[in-house]
Design a protein around this motif. Structure first.
Motif, mmCIF file in Angstrom:
data_model
loop_
_atom_site.group_PDB
_atom_site.id
_atom_site.type_symbol
_atom_site.label_atom_id
_atom_site.label_comp_id
_atom_site.label_asym_id
_atom_site.label_seq_id
_atom_site.Cartn_x
_atom_site.Cartn_y
_atom_site.Cartn_z
ATOM 1 N N ILE A 144 68.597 -85.158 12.555
ATOM 2 C CA ILE A 144 67.995 -84.028 13.256
ATOM 3 C C ILE A 144 66.724 -84.537 13.939
ATOM 4 N N GLU A 145 66.425 -83.997 15.112
ATOM 5 C CA GLU A 145 65.124 -84.259 15.748
ATOM 6 C C GLU A 145 64.283 -83.007 15.526
ATOM 7 N N LEU A 146 63.404 -83.112 14.553
ATOM 8 C CA LEU A 146 62.581 -81.965 14.159
ATOM 9 C C LEU A 146 61.291 -81.991 14.983
ATOM 10 N N SER A 184 68.673 -94.107 22.432
ATOM 11 C CA SER A 184 68.901 -93.853 23.870
ATOM 12 C C SER A 184 68.434 -92.464 24.273
ATOM 13 N N ASP A 185 68.372 -91.546 23.304
ATOM 14 C CA ASP A 185 68.086 -90.128 23.589
ATOM 15 C C ASP A 185 69.144 -89.551 24.530
ATOM 16 N N ALA A 186 70.383 -90.024 24.363
ATOM 17 C CA ALA A 186 71.493 -89.510 25.180
ATOM 18 C C ALA A 186 71.702 -88.026 24.892
ATOM 19 N N LEU A 209 69.875 -94.679 17.401
ATOM 20 C CA LEU A 209 69.489 -93.679 16.395
ATOM 21 C C LEU A 209 68.805 -92.450 16.987
ATOM 22 N N HIS A 210 69.173 -92.092 18.201
ATOM 23 C CA HIS A 210 68.615 -90.865 18.792
ATOM 24 C C HIS A 210 69.607 -90.355 19.841
ATOM 25 N N THR A 211 70.424 -89.399 19.458
ATOM 26 C CA THR A 211 71.409 -88.837 20.396
ATOM 27 C C THR A 211 71.544 -87.333 20.149
ATOM 28 N N GLY A 219 59.424 -89.991 16.894
ATOM 29 C CA GLY A 219 60.117 -90.044 18.190
ATOM 30 C C GLY A 219 59.145 -90.204 19.350
ATOM 31 N N HIS A 220 59.577 -90.947 20.348
ATOM 32 C CA HIS A 220 58.860 -91.120 21.632
ATOM 33 C C HIS A 220 57.358 -90.809 21.567
ATOM 34 N N LEU A 221 56.620 -91.686 20.915
ATOM 35 C CA LEU A 221 55.159 -91.535 20.766
ATOM 36 C C LEU A 221 54.477 -91.152 22.083
ATOM 37 N N GLY A 280 60.748 -87.204 13.769
ATOM 38 C CA GLY A 280 59.656 -86.253 13.975
ATOM 39 C C GLY A 280 59.132 -86.434 15.389
ATOM 40 N N SER A 281 59.196 -85.372 16.185
ATOM 41 C CA SER A 281 58.763 -85.482 17.582
ATOM 42 C C SER A 281 57.731 -84.408 17.894
ATOM 43 N N LEU A 282 56.861 -84.750 18.829
ATOM 44 C CA LEU A 282 55.907 -83.752 19.328
ATOM 45 C C LEU A 282 56.272 -83.483 20.793
ATOM 46 N N HIS A 283 56.799 -82.321 21.056
ATOM 47 C CA HIS A 283 57.198 -81.975 22.432
ATOM 48 C C HIS A 283 56.162 -81.121 23.137
ATOM 49 N N ASN A 284 55.293 -80.507 22.368
ATOM 50 C CA ASN A 284 54.220 -79.717 22.985
ATOM 51 C C ASN A 284 53.039 -79.589 22.030
ATOM 52 N N ASP A 322 70.170 -83.697 16.706
ATOM 53 C CA ASP A 322 69.999 -82.549 17.595
ATOM 54 C C ASP A 322 68.614 -81.922 17.431
ATOM 55 N N HIS A 323 68.210 -81.229 18.505
ATOM 56 C CA HIS A 323 66.879 -80.619 18.540
ATOM 57 C C HIS A 323 66.755 -79.447 17.578
ATOM 58 N N CYS A 324 65.653 -79.449 16.866
ATOM 59 C CA CYS A 324 65.213 -78.227 16.198
ATOM 60 C C CYS A 324 63.694 -78.218 16.326
HETATM 61 ZN ZN LIG Z 1 62.396 -85.495 21.909
#
Ligand SMILES: [Zn+2]
Ligand SMILES: [Zn+2]
Length: 272
Positions: free
Chosen positions: A82-84, A231-233, A6-8, A156-158, A108-112, A41-43
């Motif tokens: 979507i990966e928001l 997998s975050d492929a 569930l993550h590609t 996503g990826h805590l 929901g992801s925190l990238h920065n 996909d990333h947003c």
């Molecule tokens: Zn991410």
């Protein structure tokens, strides 16, 4: 065994491979025995609003995902997702993104951190241990804030920062952060948001999952039940990679099911 990824990402992500079309990901999913696939996909909303990243082509991506969904109906459970990223930093704009299309699965992801570059850009090899812990603590604070945003299905990826700390060969003891991690878990449970087990660090050979087995056990101890696995492929060949290894970790932590989305609803499937 039912394999769920569930993550590609496709080519509609700024860092997706050019051959990663939704159709190519679906084909690869079928080849590798993945029955439930989410394209996410990333947003990153801060990057969009501040003009840092190439804007997410939401309409074009949606059209390609919808065409794939139709083509593979009956063979693959495909969630149009979507990966928001960083939704709390611009909540109104992030909410507007989710209104554009009826997304079936939102990570929901925190990238920065706010006004700080992506965690992947920081030089952990130059930092003291205390500095890394302070960044991790701030990451948990903003994660808690992000979880107030409506519309997320999974976190996503805590431990995203841990990927880069491990790459920099720095040890990291999560025990310093148990109280705040527990607060994140309690908020997930209260808000019916799942915790993602991201296995990209396993197939990249880092020997850790995000989060680690230790933190999966803590989630279980806190009464956590909803887990998604991804997998975050970013290219077709990595679809479904190490999902089974992720399941093994989950079983060790005491989980026997993972969450998928079916018809817009949570469903649980056995991983045994
Ligand atoms: Zn991410
Ligand atoms: Zn991702």
């Amino acid at each position: 065994m039912i394999i769920c990824d569930l993550h590609t990402h496709t080519k509609f992500s700024f860092d997706g491979a050019p051959d990663a079309t939704p159709d190519a990901l679906c084909r690869r999913a079928l080849e590798t025995g993945v029955s439930h696939l989410a394209i996410t996909d990333h947003c990153d909303i801060n990057g969009e609003v501040e003009g840092i990243y190439t804007p997410y082509a939401a309409d074009e991506a949606w059209e390609a995902m919808a065409a794939a969904k139709e083509k593979y109906t009956g063979r693959l459970h495909l969630s149009l997702g979507i990966e928001l990223g960083n939704a709390h930093q611009y909540p109104a704009e992030a909410a507007a993104v989710l209104k554009k299309h009826p997304y079936e699965f939102v990570i929901g992801s925190l990238h920065n951190l706010t006004s700080v570059p992506d965690f992947c850009m920081l030089r952990y090899d130059m930092m003291t241990e205390a500095h890394v812990h302070s960044l991790f603590n701030r990451m948990l604070d903003e994660t808690l804030e992000m979880l107030s945003f409506d519309g997320l299905h999974t976190l996503g990826h805590l431990t995203y920062i841990h990927r880069y700390v491990t790459l920099a060969k720095k040890p990291f003891d999560f025990k310093h952060h148990y109280d705040k991690i527990t607060a994140v878990y309690q908020k997930l449970i209260r808000r019916d948001i799942a915790l993602e087990l991201n296995v990209s660090t396993l197939w990249k050979g880092l020997g850790i999952a995000m989060p680690t087995l230790e933190l999966l056990k803590l989630y279980k101890d806190q009464g956590g039940r909803l887990i998604t696995v991804g997998s975050d492929a970013h290219s077709p060949e990595n679809v479904g990679k190490c999902i089974r290894k992720g399941y093994a970790l989950l079983q060790t932590a005491g989980f026997s099911e993972v969450m998928v989305m079916e018809g817009g609803q949570h469903a649980m499937v056995s991983i045994i």
